[in-house]
Design a protein around this motif. Sequence first.
Motif, PDB file in Angstrom:
ATOM      1  N   GLU A 182       0.892  -1.162   0.000  1.00  0.00           N
ATOM      2  CA  GLU A 182       0.000   0.000   0.000  1.00  0.00           C
ATOM      3  C   GLU A 182       0.925   1.205   0.000  1.00  0.00           C
ATOM      4  O   GLU A 182       1.565   1.512   1.008  1.00  0.00           O
ATOM      5  CB  GLU A 182      -0.908   0.009   1.229  1.00  0.00           C
ATOM      6  N   GLY A 183       1.068   1.814  -1.155  1.00  0.00           N
ATOM      7  CA  GLY A 183       2.064   2.868  -1.277  1.00  0.00           C
ATOM      8  C   GLY A 183       3.451   2.264  -1.176  1.00  0.00           C
ATOM      9  O   GLY A 183       3.796   1.341  -1.902  1.00  0.00           O
ATOM     10  N   ASP A 184       4.238   2.757  -0.225  1.00  0.00           N
ATOM     11  CA  ASP A 184       5.589   2.231  -0.012  1.00  0.00           C
ATOM     12  C   ASP A 184       5.655   1.218   1.121  1.00  0.00           C
ATOM     13  O   ASP A 184       6.739   0.769   1.494  1.00  0.00           O
ATOM     14  CB  ASP A 184       6.553   3.397   0.308  1.00  0.00           C
TER      15      ASP A 184
END
Length: 372
Positions: A23-25
């Motif tokens: 999730e994202g980074d």
Amino acid sequence: MEIKKNVNYRDEFVIGERWQVFEGDVNVSSMSVNTKDSRYMGNYIKTGLIGGIGTPVEYRRRSYVRKMFEEIMLEVPERGWAVSMLHPFSFPYYRKFGYERISDHLVLEFPMQTLDFVPRCPDFVPVNTEKQQLDCCRIYEKFAEDKNIMFRRVGKDSFPIDPGSGKKYYIYYVSGEPIAFAQTQVENYYSINRMISVNLNLHEFGFVSVKGLFALLGFLRMYEGQLESVKIHNAAMAPQLEMNLRYYNHTKYTVYPDIAARITDFPLMMQGRRWPDDSGSFAIRCIDPQLPSLDGVWQVEYSDGKCETRKLDCGREADLTLPVTGLTQLLYGYYEFTPENIVYLPGAELKNPRSDLFRVFRKMENGLFEHF
């Protein structure tokens, strides 16, 4: 959400990947996806191994694992898996994805003195050369031939000279031919002025004859005086060993449900089987909403040790209807199925109690030394 797939290992028989959900980074969940050859009725079938599944507690209950399993099911046809396996932390949890119990872990513990029915065997030697390592491979291949799930082992690295943790391989020859091996480990501790016995641990073993089995048991007796008890860490795949023990009341039997699997390609499983020389046919309906390529009615016709498998129209009647969980247990012979007891499998519907499938699918020996 993004699933990143990192290939981290590959050789002739093993393909290894690490899947990570981001999730994202932030890496919020992950699992390992590997391919190995496993034994099935004397042959090898391509097997998908799922392991190392984990999600930090703050990211759980968000269906990340489910999404990875949905993704891997989409890739099954191109990967060529006949079956997929895993070590479940929860059988009910992975049953949602079609996985069911096919193998147990049988631990045997008994006093050393209960081996008094077999003579000591002083002729095992430490595995210290490449030739001895390769001879262990030869024994293992023959030993594993009729034991489902056992992974293919090739090359000397399958039997390292120093496995670590105090473990050591030993091998036994008769007239120059290797017929048995054992991987043992001494477990004891120092107290006051002497070593106190805990266990002689037998982690792995193999034999190719009755003589090899009794030599193996006799080799364990060589530790008498040093160790007072024996622990065989898994004998599930070798009932020949258990059936030769004599002191039943002195033996502790511990069974742990071990490996769950789900069939992923019915024709490949049928190709991997040994078939009788006589003729027969049957039709099985598999219910598998997660894998459309497996879901449906399968017709199997066999004769002269070969079979032909084809998928029928969905409206055709089958001798037996099973969810993929029940089909997996049937194909791996986890139970001795009969027309009388198979109807007790969840979701089973039997239309033809006289079906030839009851002549074909019998109880089998399943097991594995490794943890994947």
